[in-house]
Design a protein around this motif. Structure first.
Motif, PDB file in Angstrom:
ATOM      1  N   ILE A  99       0.785  -0.932  -0.100  1.00 53.88           N
ATOM      2  CA  ILE A  99       0.197   0.085   0.041  1.00 53.88           C
ATOM      3  C   ILE A  99       0.789   1.102  -0.078  1.00 53.88           C
ATOM      4  O   ILE A  99       1.979   1.188   0.387  1.00 53.88           O
ATOM      5  N   ILE A 100       0.377   2.246  -0.544  1.00 48.63           N
ATOM      6  CA  ILE A 100       0.926   3.686  -0.364  1.00 48.63           C
ATOM      7  C   ILE A 100       0.252   4.410   0.680  1.00 48.63           C
ATOM      8  O   ILE A 100      -1.301   4.618   0.437  1.00 48.63           O
ATOM      9  N   LEU A 101       0.790   4.701   1.589  1.00 46.80           N
ATOM     10  CA  LEU A 101       0.135   5.285   2.797  1.00 46.80           C
ATOM     11  C   LEU A 101      -0.159   6.766   2.453  1.00 46.80           C
ATOM     12  O   LEU A 101       0.431   7.765   1.409  1.00 46.80           O
ATOM     13  N   GLU A 102      -0.911   7.357   3.041  1.00 50.53           N
ATOM     14  CA  GLU A 102      -1.195   9.011   3.270  1.00 50.53           C
ATOM     15  C   GLU A 102      -0.427   9.297   4.806  1.00 50.53           C
ATOM     16  O   GLU A 102      -1.381   9.312   5.537  1.00 50.53           O
ATOM     17  N   ARG A 103       0.576   9.479   4.619  1.00 51.48           N
ATOM     18  CA  ARG A 103       1.444   9.879   5.854  1.00 51.48           C
ATOM     19  C   ARG A 103       0.841  10.990   6.678  1.00 51.48           C
ATOM     20  O   ARG A 103       0.830  10.721   8.064  1.00 51.48           O
ATOM     21  N   LYS A 104       0.357  12.002   6.002  1.00 56.74           N
ATOM     22  CA  LYS A 104      -0.136  12.897   7.044  1.00 56.74           C
ATOM     23  C   LYS A 104      -1.430  12.398   7.738  1.00 56.74           C
ATOM     24  O   LYS A 104      -1.704  12.820   8.958  1.00 56.74           O
ATOM     25  N   VAL A 105      -2.010  11.326   7.560  1.00 57.24           N
ATOM     26  CA  VAL A 105      -3.288  10.777   8.133  1.00 57.24           C
ATOM     27  C   VAL A 105      -2.697   9.727   8.945  1.00 57.24           C
ATOM     28  O   VAL A 105      -3.087   9.370  10.138  1.00 57.24           O
ATOM     29  N   PHE A 106      -1.864   8.505   8.397  1.00 57.19           N
ATOM     30  CA  PHE A 106      -1.183   7.382   8.840  1.00 57.19           C
ATOM     31  C   PHE A 106      -0.782   8.022  10.312  1.00 57.19           C
ATOM     32  O   PHE A 106      -0.856   7.322  11.406  1.00 57.19           O
ATOM     33  N   ASP A 107       0.366   8.891  10.077  1.00 61.43           N
ATOM     34  CA  ASP A 107       1.187   8.954  11.457  1.00 61.43           C
ATOM     35  C   ASP A 107       0.222   9.594  12.572  1.00 61.43           C
ATOM     36  O   ASP A 107       0.645   9.192  13.884  1.00 61.43           O
TER      37      ASP A 107
END
Length: 397
Positions: A99-107
């Protein structure tokens, strides 16, 4: 300004490694605080945001579509002459999915998990120094609300990334030789014309001296497009190499930039020293970054998880000495460091190839009947081209 805030475990840095450490420490009974100098957790992102399937499950995180930008089916390796080796569900018996994360949401999600487990969080709070007071560490802080000037902790966990300062305050050397430091630049772009918008792409050779370029899809026409280049090879900046790549690649040449990220990326492997009395390093700050790809989300989460558990145990046992924290360092060496030392040998070979050799080896990989994507399977295909030249790498099989 009020009195000093006292906790069992203080974590400096709210990235995936730091927040995972906080989750595990607080779950196991330690009074835990995370501080982060940024005003928003997860920004700016410092990676391509990709991870393999199974990584999150291994650390007890349930995937949430709200922070998954794209489901990925395999990879494409591209030689300087344009030869492509595709590894997708159409060619592999064992899928290489991720998967490619949306780091702004995942973190933020990982940090919120830590909060729900009992941890506290202070954002826009910067650590400015550490001193020792008996069996505690005193951390000077500068916070936007000036509520505290110091935090007193039994254990401090440094999770402040590859350019962090916390390790040096504790007398631990984490300086990376220039030859093992990559300069990275990345654009998030849209209006791309990707051949397959669910496959990650890697480009090798003089397009990125001593490193590689990548396209990590985040949508049908949107992707992270980036580059890592060696600090001692090439004659241009990472941004200049990236601009050339974007301009000359048919998938990206008509795209538009919506976000820019730059920074250094250590490819030296895990640092020799990760612990001291009252102290541990995790994630990128510990060198838990792949020496080949520069990826570190998976190993960051893993190192943080173990560090948090060991910290909580040390607090329960009222023994925060370096000897009692050694369980963490031993785990990282066995499960991450040992693997990375092998990858350094592969890195040194691959990133020193000229374009002609790179074309030859990637051509062999493209022609090979590879049904399981792994470092081992790629090496076996390369060795058939030149067994003598790849004698050193044969030992890794």
């Amino acid at each position: 300004m009020s009195d000093v805030k006292e906790v069992d475990v203080l974590i400096i840095g709210a990235g995936p490694a730091g927040s995972m450490a906080a989750r595990e420490a607080s779950r196991n009974g330690a009074r835990t605080l995370i501080i982060d100098k940024k005003s928003e957790i997860g920004t700016p992102k410092r990676c391509g945001e990709g991870i393999m399937d199974g990584v999150l499950e291994s650390v007890g995180i349930t995937a949430d579509e709200r922070w998954i930008a794209r489901h990925i089916d395999g990879a494409r390796l591209v030689a300087p002459d344009g030869t492509s080796a595709w590894f997708t569900s159409e060619t592999l018996e064992t899928p290489a999915t991720g998967i490619i994360l949306e780091r702004k949401v995942f973190d933020k999600h990982v940090t919120m998990d830590a909060i729900r487990s009992g941890a506290e969080v202070m954002i826009k709070t910067e650590a400015t120094g550490i001193t020792r007071e008996g069996d505690y560490l005193l951390v000077d802080i500068r916070s936007f609300n000036n509520e505290y000037s110091q935090i007193k902790a039994r254990i401090v966990i440094g999770a402040d990334g590859p350019e962090g300062r916390v390790s040096s305050w504790m007398g631990i050397n984490t300086k990376v030789p220039l030859a093992e430091m990559e300069s990275g630049a990345q654009y998030e772009m849209t209006n791309l014309k990707m051949e397959k918008s669910d496959t990650i792409e890697f480009y090798f050779g003089s397009v990125a001296p001593g490193g590689y370029a990548w396209i990590f899809p985040k949508g049908y026409d949107t992707a992270n497009v980036g580059i890592d280049v060696s600090g001692v090879k090439g004659d241009k900046t990472a941004l200049e190499y990236l601009d050339d790549f974007v301009k000359n690649n048919p998938e990206t040449c008509d795209g538009q930039i919506v976000e820019v990220n730059v920074g250094g990326n250590p490819l030296c492997g895990v640092f020799d020293t990760l612990i001291a009395d009252n102290f541990m390093l995790v994630g990128d700050a510990a060198g838990c970054v792949s020496p080949i790809t520069g990826g570190g989300i998976d190993t960051g989460l893993e190192s943080g998880m173990i560090a948090g558990r060991v910290a909580a145990r040390a607090i329960r046992e009222n023994d925060v000495s370096v000897d009692n924290l050694r369980e963490y360092a031993d785990y990282v060496d066995e499960h991450i460091g040992k693997k990375f030392r092998k990858l350094i040998t592969v890195r040194d070979f691959i990133y020193n190839l000229d374009d002609d050799d790179m074309n030859e080896y990637l051509g062999a990989i493209a022609r090979a009947n590879i049904t399981k994507l792994s470092t081992r399977s790629l090496l076996k295909a390369m060795i058939k081209v030149s067994p003598r030249k790849l004698l050193k790498l044969r030992k890794l099989l």
